[in-house]
Design a protein around this motif. Sequence first.
Motif, PDB file in Angstrom:
ATOM      1  N   ASP A  11       0.879  -1.188   0.000  1.00  0.00           N
ATOM      2  CA  ASP A  11       0.000   0.000   0.000  1.00  0.00           C
ATOM      3  C   ASP A  11       0.902   1.219   0.000  1.00  0.00           C
ATOM      4  O   ASP A  11       1.850   1.296   0.781  1.00  0.00           O
ATOM      5  CB  ASP A  11      -0.881  -0.038   1.282  1.00  0.00           C
ATOM      6  N   ASP A  57      -3.406  -3.022  -1.863  1.00  0.00           N
ATOM      7  CA  ASP A  57      -4.343  -1.989  -2.305  1.00  0.00           C
ATOM      8  C   ASP A  57      -4.549  -2.214  -3.795  1.00  0.00           C
ATOM      9  O   ASP A  57      -3.807  -2.969  -4.430  1.00  0.00           O
ATOM     10  CB  ASP A  57      -3.690  -0.602  -2.054  1.00  0.00           C
ATOM     11  N   GLN A  59      -5.160   0.536  -6.131  1.00  0.00           N
ATOM     12  CA  GLN A  59      -4.529   1.656  -6.837  1.00  0.00           C
ATOM     13  C   GLN A  59      -3.137   1.894  -6.262  1.00  0.00           C
ATOM     14  O   GLN A  59      -2.993   2.334  -5.133  1.00  0.00           O
ATOM     15  CB  GLN A  59      -5.408   2.907  -6.648  1.00  0.00           C
ATOM     16  N   THR A  85      -9.162  -1.712  -0.699  1.00  0.00           N
ATOM     17  CA  THR A  85      -9.013  -0.554  -1.574  1.00  0.00           C
ATOM     18  C   THR A  85     -10.207   0.385  -1.511  1.00  0.00           C
ATOM     19  O   THR A  85     -11.302  -0.038  -1.137  1.00  0.00           O
ATOM     20  CB  THR A  85      -8.808  -1.046  -3.031  1.00  0.00           C
TER      21      THR A  85
END
Length: 493
Positions: A11, A57, A59, A85
């Motif tokens: 992340d 995550d 993105q 996410t």
Amino acid sequence: MTQPLRILLIDDNRSDRVLIIRELQREFEHLDIQEIVSAREFDQAIASNAFDVVITDFQLRWTTGLGILETVKHHCPHCPVVMFTNTGTEEIAVEAMKLGLDDYIIKQPNRYIRVTASVRVALERRDARRRLALLEIRLEGLLNKIKLGVFRADATGSVLEANPAFLELLGLESLEQANQLKAIDTPTYYEQLTRLPPPQQQEQEVQLQRQDGTRFWALLTTTLTPINGITVMDGLLEDISDRKQTQESLQQLNTVLEARVQERTAQLEAANQDLEEFTYSVSHDLRAPLRAIQGFAQLLLQDVGDSLDPDNLGYLQRISANAQQIDTLITDLLTYSQLKFIEIELEPVDLSVVLTTVLAQLRPEIQAQQAQIQVDESLPIVQANRRILIQVLTNLLSNAIKFVAPGVQPQVRVWAEQRQDQMRLWIEDNGIGIAADRQQQIFNPFTRLHSEEEYPGTGIGLAIARKGIERIGGQIGVDSQLGQGSRFWIALL
Ligand code: ADP
């Protein structure tokens, strides 16, 4: 100590990472978390392959969650991946699930706690999958190795699965061949099972044909099993040709043996019959010369007995006594062998009358021994044969008088007793008694427990008694103790 749980946490957002780590630390005791924020770090982690779970995550600045998922699943298909996410869409979630994602969680302030639950579930699922895979491997190994054919067929009889042993037993190369050649009549067996009550299972011995035409015996066990809404037939096939062969050989051997035994029995019976006829005719033929010896010895004794010196007189007396003994023996033998052939008719016989006759016949012995014979007054009438009963009771009573210790006055008691549907007649004496281990033998011909000098006799009296009683459907026996007298009994219906 248990191994730490190794987590790759991917992340770019530092605060998210901190929050996730806090939640994870609350839930799991030993943790080894690797935070990944670049492609290089990710590649290194993948190369070292030292993680148990991936939390990612969607993105990311350097790739997407789908890219991560693909790479992880490529290198380590069973490793759980959880996506957390706030940028994904439903389409992404579906696609990720197809690629093997374990869980998809939308990032919201109160959702951090779900990540830990999701990790735990994913790990449990992974362990269960591993165990299942192991079981499958073991089961398959077993099915491939055992000599037992295992198969599964559907309602149409089509064989869906089979292990190598099944194909081998039937001499087949493939499952397709099994279905093409209809190597085993699965539709019939399926149909049989549908007619059975639960648990719809049966075991039968069947004769099957291999592909090469040879036949063999098999034990077929089938059962109906519902699986995912359809019912299939599971079957086990065991080659029992050897067992069958052994059974058949045993049966043949038994038949041969039985025939042989019958043949031998018939031969033996014929030989016995010959022997008895021979004994009868020899005994019969011996009578005439014996009578001549007895008669002439008697004549000599009468005519010249007085003029003979004591030695010669003794010899002559011994000739006469021996001839008398042989005569008794022959008479007994003839009576014994005749008992087997004579026609016997059963009639009502008054035992009191029989006893009177017997006592009259034995009067000389009774007097000579000064025997006391006490006969119960109320003797019954029985279904028997008069001649045989006279013979049997004469033998039993003369023994009762004879087998007493020297100087003892014989005391004999005769009485009857009704036992259920049997009548027992008892003859009790105060004689020398008979040891327990000889009580059966004395009913065999020529069994004598004493010498001729002690107690004269031929050893056939009780054998005649037993045969006679058996011929009128009764039984005979004795209760006795050495030195304590004897109680002979005959049982009649
Ligand atoms: P035998 O009287 O001619 O010797 P039996 O067949 O009548 O032959 O009897 C067989 C043997 O059984 C006798 O020799 C004797 O030893 C034993 N026995 C038979 N009756 C009696 C009895 N009442 N008491 C003791 N012994 C007996």
